[in-house]
Design a protein around this motif. Sequence first.
Motif, PDB file in Angstrom:
ATOM      1  N   GLY A  71       0.802  -1.223   0.000  1.00 27.54           N
ATOM      2  CA  GLY A  71       0.000   0.000   0.000  1.00 27.54           C
ATOM      3  C   GLY A  71       0.837   1.275   0.000  1.00 27.54           C
ATOM      4  O   GLY A  71       0.283   2.375   0.008  1.00 27.54           O
ATOM      5  N   TYR A  72       2.159   1.131   0.002  1.00 34.10           N
ATOM      6  CA  TYR A  72       3.050   2.302   0.044  1.00 34.10           C
ATOM      7  C   TYR A  72       4.077   2.233  -1.081  1.00 34.10           C
ATOM      8  O   TYR A  72       4.232   1.197  -1.722  1.00 34.10           O
ATOM      9  CB  TYR A  72       3.817   2.334   1.373  1.00 34.10           C
ATOM     10  CG  TYR A  72       2.946   2.615   2.556  1.00 34.10           C
ATOM     11  CD1 TYR A  72       2.784   3.911   3.020  1.00 34.10           C
ATOM     12  CD2 TYR A  72       2.268   1.581   3.215  1.00 34.10           C
ATOM     13  CE1 TYR A  72       1.975   4.175   4.111  1.00 34.10           C
ATOM     14  CE2 TYR A  72       1.456   1.841   4.303  1.00 34.10           C
ATOM     15  CZ  TYR A  72       1.309   3.142   4.740  1.00 34.10           C
ATOM     16  OH  TYR A  72       0.510   3.403   5.814  1.00 34.10           O
ATOM     17  N   ALA A 122       3.208   8.001   0.764  1.00 42.00           N
ATOM     18  CA  ALA A 122       1.808   7.573   0.683  1.00 42.00           C
ATOM     19  C   ALA A 122       1.063   8.569  -0.186  1.00 42.00           C
ATOM     20  O   ALA A 122       1.371   9.764  -0.162  1.00 42.00           O
ATOM     21  CB  ALA A 122       1.188   7.541   2.078  1.00 42.00           C
ATOM     22  N   ALA A 163      -2.970   9.868  -1.309  1.00 42.99           N
ATOM     23  CA  ALA A 163      -4.369   9.818  -0.861  1.00 42.99           C
ATOM     24  C   ALA A 163      -5.115  10.973  -1.523  1.00 42.99           C
ATOM     25  O   ALA A 163      -4.516  11.802  -2.208  1.00 42.99           O
ATOM     26  CB  ALA A 163      -4.450   9.916   0.655  1.00 42.99           C
ATOM     27  N   SER A 169      -4.847  13.212   4.624  1.00 38.08           N
ATOM     28  CA  SER A 169      -4.935  11.745   4.601  1.00 38.08           C
ATOM     29  C   SER A 169      -3.613  11.128   4.161  1.00 38.08           C
ATOM     30  O   SER A 169      -3.206  10.077   4.670  1.00 38.08           O
ATOM     31  CB  SER A 169      -6.037  11.269   3.661  1.00 38.08           C
ATOM     32  OG  SER A 169      -7.170  12.071   3.773  1.00 38.08           O
ATOM     33  N   ALA A 170      -2.940  11.771   3.200  1.00 33.89           N
ATOM     34  CA  ALA A 170      -1.654  11.242   2.728  1.00 33.89           C
ATOM     35  C   ALA A 170      -0.633  11.249   3.862  1.00 33.89           C
ATOM     36  O   ALA A 170       0.122  10.289   4.056  1.00 33.89           O
ATOM     37  CB  ALA A 170      -1.146  12.054   1.544  1.00 33.89           C
ATOM     38  N   GLU A 197      -1.286  11.264   7.155  1.00 31.94           N
ATOM     39  CA  GLU A 197      -1.687  10.302   8.182  1.00 31.94           C
ATOM     40  C   GLU A 197      -1.245   8.903   7.775  1.00 31.94           C
ATOM     41  O   GLU A 197      -0.680   8.144   8.565  1.00 31.94           O
ATOM     42  CB  GLU A 197      -3.207  10.374   8.339  1.00 31.94           C
ATOM     43  CG  GLU A 197      -3.720   9.797   9.624  1.00 31.94           C
ATOM     44  CD  GLU A 197      -5.249   9.823   9.647  1.00 31.94           C
ATOM     45  OE1 GLU A 197      -5.810  10.928   9.628  1.00 31.94           O
ATOM     46  OE2 GLU A 197      -5.853   8.731   9.648  1.00 31.94           O
ATOM     47  N   LYS A 198      -1.462   8.601   6.503  1.00 31.31           N
ATOM     48  CA  LYS A 198      -1.102   7.271   5.998  1.00 31.31           C
ATOM     49  C   LYS A 198       0.423   7.086   5.992  1.00 31.31           C
ATOM     50  O   LYS A 198       0.927   6.032   6.394  1.00 31.31           O
ATOM     51  CB  LYS A 198      -1.674   7.113   4.585  1.00 31.31           C
ATOM     52  CG  LYS A 198      -1.502   5.718   4.031  1.00 31.31           C
ATOM     53  CD  LYS A 198      -2.185   5.562   2.686  1.00 31.31           C
ATOM     54  CE  LYS A 198      -1.667   4.291   2.016  1.00 31.31           C
ATOM     55  NZ  LYS A 198      -1.952   4.261   0.578  1.00 31.31           N
ATOM     56  N   ALA A 199       1.150   8.119   5.549  1.00 32.16           N
ATOM     57  CA  ALA A 199       2.618   8.005   5.498  1.00 32.16           C
ATOM     58  C   ALA A 199       3.169   7.695   6.889  1.00 32.16           C
ATOM     59  O   ALA A 199       4.022   6.815   7.056  1.00 32.16           O
ATOM     60  CB  ALA A 199       3.232   9.291   4.951  1.00 32.16           C
ATOM     61  N   TYR A 200       2.672   8.405   7.911  1.00 29.90           N
ATOM     62  CA  TYR A 200       3.171   8.159   9.270  1.00 29.90           C
ATOM     63  C   TYR A 200       2.754   6.787   9.805  1.00 29.90           C
ATOM     64  O   TYR A 200       3.475   6.191  10.596  1.00 29.90           O
ATOM     65  CB  TYR A 200       2.759   9.293  10.214  1.00 29.90           C
ATOM     66  CG  TYR A 200       3.715  10.464  10.106  1.00 29.90           C
ATOM     67  CD1 TYR A 200       4.996  10.383  10.645  1.00 29.90           C
ATOM     68  CD2 TYR A 200       3.360  11.633   9.438  1.00 29.90           C
ATOM     69  CE1 TYR A 200       5.891  11.431  10.534  1.00 29.90           C
ATOM     70  CE2 TYR A 200       4.252  12.687   9.315  1.00 29.90           C
ATOM     71  CZ  TYR A 200       5.523  12.589   9.867  1.00 29.90           C
ATOM     72  OH  TYR A 200       6.414  13.622   9.747  1.00 29.90           O
ATOM     73  N   LYS A 201       1.607   6.279   9.363  1.00 29.70           N
ATOM     74  CA  LYS A 201       1.235   4.902   9.735  1.00 29.70           C
ATOM     75  C   LYS A 201       2.265   3.932   9.168  1.00 29.70           C
ATOM     76  O   LYS A 201       2.666   2.970   9.826  1.00 29.70           O
ATOM     77  CB  LYS A 201      -0.146   4.562   9.161  1.00 29.70           C
ATOM     78  CG  LYS A 201      -1.258   4.812  10.130  1.00 29.70           C
ATOM     79  CD  LYS A 201      -2.559   4.165   9.638  1.00 29.70           C
ATOM     80  CE  LYS A 201      -3.721   4.690  10.444  1.00 29.70           C
ATOM     81  NZ  LYS A 201      -4.926   4.876   9.648  1.00 29.70           N
ATOM     82  N   GLY A 202       2.690   4.196   7.933  1.00 29.79           N
ATOM     83  CA  GLY A 202       3.704   3.356   7.299  1.00 29.79           C
ATOM     84  C   GLY A 202       5.034   3.431   8.038  1.00 29.79           C
ATOM     85  O   GLY A 202       5.689   2.417   8.272  1.00 29.79           O
TER      86      GLY A 202
END
Length: 426
Positions: free
Chosen positions: A360-361, A387, A389, A394-395, A397-402
């Motif tokens: 997903g990344y 990331a 989005a 959202s991009a 938030e997703k990048a930091y989740k990764g």
Amino acid sequence: MNILVVGGGGREHAIVMKLAESPKVDKLYCAPGNGGIAKYAECFDVKATDIDGVTALAEKLAVDMVVVAPDDPLVMGMVDTLNAKGIRAFGPDKAAAIIEGSKVFSKNLMKKYGIPTAKYEVFDISSAAIAYIEKENKYPVVVKADGLALGKGVIIAQSFDEAKNAVNSIMEDRIFGNSGLNVVIEEFLTGPEVSVLCFTDGTAVKPMISSMDHKRANDNDEGLNTGGMGTVAPNPCYTPEIAQRCMDEIFIPTINAMNAENRKFKGCLYFGLMLTPDGPKVIEYNCRFGDPETQVVLPLLDTDLVDVFDAVIDEKLSDMDIKWKNESAACVILASGGYPVKYQSGYTIKGLNEKGQLDGYLVYHAGTKADGDEIKTAGGRVIGVTATAADLESALEKAYKGVNLIDFKDMHYRKDIGQRALKYIK
Ligand code: AMP
Ligand code: GLY
């Protein structure tokens, strides 16, 4: 097509992974590449600055195109050598790459052709530079080494003593070697920074999606300058009105100025801009894709990158409609603890799959090395997690989740990538 990409950082990984999406590509090669690039391209242990080595490799592999990504081989004339052997290459020749290779050249170009930039003077004697700084007596003042300096040749001096020390270390101690034969002393500008990478074939200019770099090592823009700790795209400060102004006042005049100087620029021309209260001004030109700007810009490209490179080389860019995704991208750089000063390498990177990726990344390797089945740290900037989005928030938030899924000893990253950009949206 078989394509050789020259370089071995996150930017080159982003170029390789984008090229890998093209149905036109059969085989990808990279010199020297790195642990992550090796999953997508066959890597050869030839230095990016080894012009003869790269040319010999391109001939041996009978590639259809060479993409020269880093500044130093471009400034040294790698594209000229490749072209002389009849090898198609993406990137400016030596005469054009000087736009990054010499700040004295680029500043004088802007002055001569009325392209907005910070006021400046050039000096080849340190005492004269210091006398000028003392006379102007305005701080901060910006001291720049003329030539390439691994992104460290710009010193923002807060006082006379700091400025004097900067001039002496550049011109007398030669901390950047012959890049310090001349210095530029420049007025300090303020305002948000925007990076705009443009494809150009010497006539047409096609700006890519704008981006914002984060150069300082630590949160809140504190700490030393680095090669870049993260990026977001598009840059919310870069409104359509400002984009039009930049096209009319900066991009087209620069292309025309280079032609008027008999230095036709073909490749990716990077405009480092500052949106000052007096309008957009050029902080710097780079003769290549930015790093880590490329890691957020290319993921948003919808047109086949091979077609764009071909159009630039064949000077058919004006016929081309380059398409971009209507999304945002964020890249967070994971660096070795201690970067950009002193750091250890050789630590195992945990969390990546067998392709060196995260599902997903887009994980772009900068300083990594394959060691059997493991991937180990091998540089200051280790990897970038990108990331995409629907919107920037959202991009991010997703990048930091990764980022949270990856770990290595002493891993360091900024926690505030994109925060300044978000403030412009809200
Ligand atoms: P450069 O290595 O040329 O990209 O410069 C590094 C950074 O120094 C830029 O990204 C800016 O943040 C800053 N800088 C360079 N020139 C100026 C200037 N004239 N005024 C303010 N900041 C500057
Ligand atoms: N990210 C800044 C550069 O590539 O020079």
